[in-house]
Design a protein around this motif. Structure first.
Motif, PDB file in Angstrom:
ATOM      1  N   VAL A 106       0.844  -1.200   0.000  1.00  0.00           N
ATOM      2  CA  VAL A 106       0.000   0.000   0.000  1.00  0.00           C
ATOM      3  C   VAL A 106       0.879   1.249   0.000  1.00  0.00           C
ATOM      4  CG1 VAL A 106      -1.654   1.361   1.358  1.00  0.00           C
ATOM      5  CG2 VAL A 106      -2.019  -1.096   1.049  1.00  0.00           C
ATOM      6  N   ASP A 107       1.917   1.251   0.828  1.00  0.00           N
ATOM      7  CA  ASP A 107       2.815   2.407   0.864  1.00  0.00           C
ATOM      8  C   ASP A 107       3.480   2.638  -0.490  1.00  0.00           C
ATOM      9  OD1 ASP A 107       2.211   3.001   3.479  1.00  0.00           O
ATOM     10  OD2 ASP A 107       4.048   2.131   4.312  1.00  0.00           O
ATOM     11  N   GLU A 108       3.856   1.579  -1.164  1.00  0.00           N
ATOM     12  CA  GLU A 108       4.477   1.719  -2.482  1.00  0.00           C
ATOM     13  C   GLU A 108       3.477   2.284  -3.492  1.00  0.00           C
ATOM     14  OE1 GLU A 108       7.018   2.199  -5.401  1.00  0.00           O
ATOM     15  OE2 GLU A 108       7.553   1.756  -3.324  1.00  0.00           O
ATOM     16  N   HIS A 109       2.237   1.815  -3.457  1.00  0.00           N
ATOM     17  CA  HIS A 109       1.199   2.368  -4.338  1.00  0.00           C
ATOM     18  C   HIS A 109       1.018   3.862  -4.058  1.00  0.00           C
ATOM     19  CE1 HIS A 109      -0.543  -1.179  -6.375  1.00  0.00           C
ATOM     20  NE2 HIS A 109      -0.253  -1.831  -5.257  1.00  0.00           N
ATOM     21  N   ARG A 110       1.028   4.228  -2.773  1.00  0.00           N
ATOM     22  CA  ARG A 110       0.860   5.630  -2.391  1.00  0.00           C
ATOM     23  C   ARG A 110       2.041   6.471  -2.858  1.00  0.00           C
ATOM     24  NH1 ARG A 110      -1.961   4.790   3.582  1.00  0.00           N
ATOM     25  NH2 ARG A 110      -4.010   4.296   2.698  1.00  0.00           N
ATOM     26  N   ARG A 111       3.243   5.949  -2.696  1.00  0.00           N
ATOM     27  CA  ARG A 111       4.426   6.681  -3.177  1.00  0.00           C
ATOM     28  C   ARG A 111       4.324   6.960  -4.676  1.00  0.00           C
ATOM     29  NH1 ARG A 111       6.901   3.126   0.419  1.00  0.00           N
ATOM     30  NH2 ARG A 111       7.822   4.208   2.191  1.00  0.00           N
ATOM     31  N   ARG A 112       3.929   5.945  -5.432  1.00  0.00           N
ATOM     32  CA  ARG A 112       3.809   6.132  -6.883  1.00  0.00           C
ATOM     33  C   ARG A 112       2.731   7.158  -7.229  1.00  0.00           C
ATOM     34  NH1 ARG A 112       4.565   0.206  -7.512  1.00  0.00           N
ATOM     35  NH2 ARG A 112       2.319   0.084  -7.744  1.00  0.00           N
ATOM     36  N   ALA A 113       1.589   7.091  -6.556  1.00  0.00           N
ATOM     37  CA  ALA A 113       0.503   8.035  -6.827  1.00  0.00           C
ATOM     38  C   ALA A 113       0.928   9.462  -6.476  1.00  0.00           C
ATOM     39  CB  ALA A 113      -0.754   7.647  -6.047  1.00  0.00           C
ATOM     40  N   LEU A 114       1.541   9.636  -5.318  1.00  0.00           N
ATOM     41  CA  LEU A 114       1.977  10.971  -4.910  1.00  0.00           C
ATOM     42  C   LEU A 114       3.093  11.487  -5.816  1.00  0.00           C
ATOM     43  CD1 LEU A 114       1.885  10.482  -1.056  1.00  0.00           C
ATOM     44  CD2 LEU A 114       0.370  11.934  -2.420  1.00  0.00           C
ATOM     45  N   SER A 115       4.003  10.618  -6.194  1.00  0.00           N
ATOM     46  CA  SER A 115       5.083  11.004  -7.089  1.00  0.00           C
ATOM     47  C   SER A 115       4.532  11.483  -8.435  1.00  0.00           C
ATOM     48  CB  SER A 115       6.039   9.832  -7.292  1.00  0.00           C
ATOM     49  OG  SER A 115       7.101  10.209  -8.135  1.00  0.00           O
ATOM     50  N   ALA A 116       3.515  10.803  -8.926  1.00  0.00           N
ATOM     51  CA  ALA A 116       2.909  11.196 -10.203  1.00  0.00           C
ATOM     52  C   ALA A 116       2.317  12.602 -10.119  1.00  0.00           C
ATOM     53  CB  ALA A 116       1.836  10.188 -10.616  1.00  0.00           C
ATOM     54  N   VAL A 117       1.701  12.932  -8.997  1.00  0.00           N
ATOM     55  CA  VAL A 117       1.139  14.279  -8.829  1.00  0.00           C
ATOM     56  C   VAL A 117       2.266  15.297  -8.691  1.00  0.00           C
ATOM     57  CG1 VAL A 117      -0.250  15.770  -7.343  1.00  0.00           C
ATOM     58  CG2 VAL A 117      -1.012  13.434  -7.820  1.00  0.00           C
ATOM     59  N   LEU A 118       3.233  14.997  -7.832  1.00  0.00           N
ATOM     60  CA  LEU A 118       4.341  15.934  -7.624  1.00  0.00           C
ATOM     61  C   LEU A 118       5.147  16.163  -8.896  1.00  0.00           C
ATOM     62  CD1 LEU A 118       5.514  14.738  -4.098  1.00  0.00           C
ATOM     63  CD2 LEU A 118       4.409  16.927  -4.649  1.00  0.00           C
ATOM     64  N   ASP A 119       5.258  15.150  -9.723  1.00  0.00           N
ATOM     65  CA  ASP A 119       6.000  15.280 -10.987  1.00  0.00           C
ATOM     66  C   ASP A 119       5.332  16.248 -11.957  1.00  0.00           C
ATOM     67  OD1 ASP A 119       7.980  13.574 -10.143  1.00  0.00           O
ATOM     68  OD2 ASP A 119       7.258  11.833 -11.283  1.00  0.00           O
ATOM     69  N   ARG A 120       4.057  16.528 -11.757  1.00  0.00           N
ATOM     70  CA  ARG A 120       3.344  17.473 -12.627  1.00  0.00           C
ATOM     71  C   ARG A 120       3.644  18.929 -12.263  1.00  0.00           C
ATOM     72  NH1 ARG A 120      -2.145  14.370 -11.751  1.00  0.00           N
ATOM     73  NH2 ARG A 120      -1.604  12.450 -12.817  1.00  0.00           N
ATOM     74  N   LEU A 121       4.294  19.135 -11.125  1.00  0.00           N
ATOM     75  CA  LEU A 121       4.594  20.495 -10.664  1.00  0.00           C
ATOM     76  C   LEU A 121       5.959  20.944 -11.167  1.00  0.00           C
ATOM     77  CD1 LEU A 121       3.488  20.065  -6.934  1.00  0.00           C
ATOM     78  CD2 LEU A 121       2.164  21.099  -8.800  1.00  0.00           C
ATOM     79  N   ASP A 122       6.093  22.251 -11.392  1.00  0.00           N
ATOM     80  CA  ASP A 122       7.398  22.811 -11.723  1.00  0.00           C
ATOM     81  C   ASP A 122       8.339  22.601 -10.535  1.00  0.00           C
ATOM     82  OD1 ASP A 122       6.555  23.748 -14.210  1.00  0.00           O
ATOM     83  OD2 ASP A 122       5.907  25.686 -13.385  1.00  0.00           O
ATOM     84  N   GLY A 123       9.625  22.566 -10.805  1.00  0.00           N
ATOM     85  CA  GLY A 123      10.626  22.285  -9.777  1.00  0.00           C
ATOM     86  C   GLY A 123      10.517  23.153  -8.537  1.00  0.00           C
TER      87      GLY A 123
END
Length: 154
Positions: A106-123
C-alpha cells in the motif's frame, strides 16, 4: 473570503485529494479489506506488539469495531495474536509477514501516486510543496496518537 479561509479551503482540497489517493491505494492493494481494517493493521504494524484497546485508542474507535476488524485480519493471516505474558487478560497483536508485506505494498502504491502528482509540478513549486508538507506534518504531530488531531474544538 480572507487569506485564512483561502488557506483552509486549499488545505481541504488537498485533504480530499489525499484521502482519495489513500482510499484508492488501499482498495487497489488489498481488494478485500475495509479502510478500518487496513487502519487497524497499520497501527499494529507501527506499534507492535500492541493490545486491542491501544489500537482502538489510536484509531479513536469503539473497541468492538476494532475487535471485529482485528478478527478479520487474523482470519486473513495478516495479524497474529498472543497472550500478554505480563497480563494474561490482554491479547497482544502483531502483523504477520503477509501483513507487513501488505502495508509495504500500500505504501508503495501511495508513493507512486503521490510522485505522479508531484511530478506534474514545476521544480520550484514542487520544492515549496514538499517543504510545506513536511512543515504541516511536524505541526500536526502533537502527540503519539491521532486522536490529538481531533482537539481542534477545544
Amino acid at each position: 473570503m480572507n487569506d485564512a479561509d483561502h488557506g483552509v479551503d486549499a488545505a481541504l482540497a488537498t485533504l480530499r485529494t489525499m484521502v482519495a489517493i489513500a482510499d484508492a491505494t488501499v482498495e487497489r492493494a488489498t481488494e478485500s479489506l475495509t479502510l478500518t481494517q487496513f487502519h487497524a493493521l497499520r497501527v499494529v504494524g507501527e506499534r507492535t506488539p500492541v493490545t486491542m484497546s491501544r489500537v482502538a485508542e489510536e484509531l479513536a474507535m469503539n473497541p468492538s469495531t476494532v475487535t471485529r476488524a482485528c478478527e478479520r485480519l487474523t482470519s486473513l493471516d495478516l495479524l497474529q495474536k498472543a497472550q500478554n505474558p505480563l497480563n494474561r487478560r490482554e491479547t497482544l497483536l502483531a502483523p504477520t509477514g503477509k501483513g507487513r508485506q501488505l502495508i509495504e505494498r500500500v505504501d508503495e502504491h501511495r508513493r507512486r501516486a503521490l510522485s505522479a502528482v508531484l511530478d506534474r509540478l514545476d521544480g520550484d513549486v514542487r520544492a515549496s510543496v514538499t517543504t510545506a508538507f513536511a512543515d504541516f506534518a511536524r505541526a500536526a504531530a502533537v502527540g503519539d496518537s491521532t486522536r490529538h488531531l481531533l482537539a481542534y474544538d477545544k
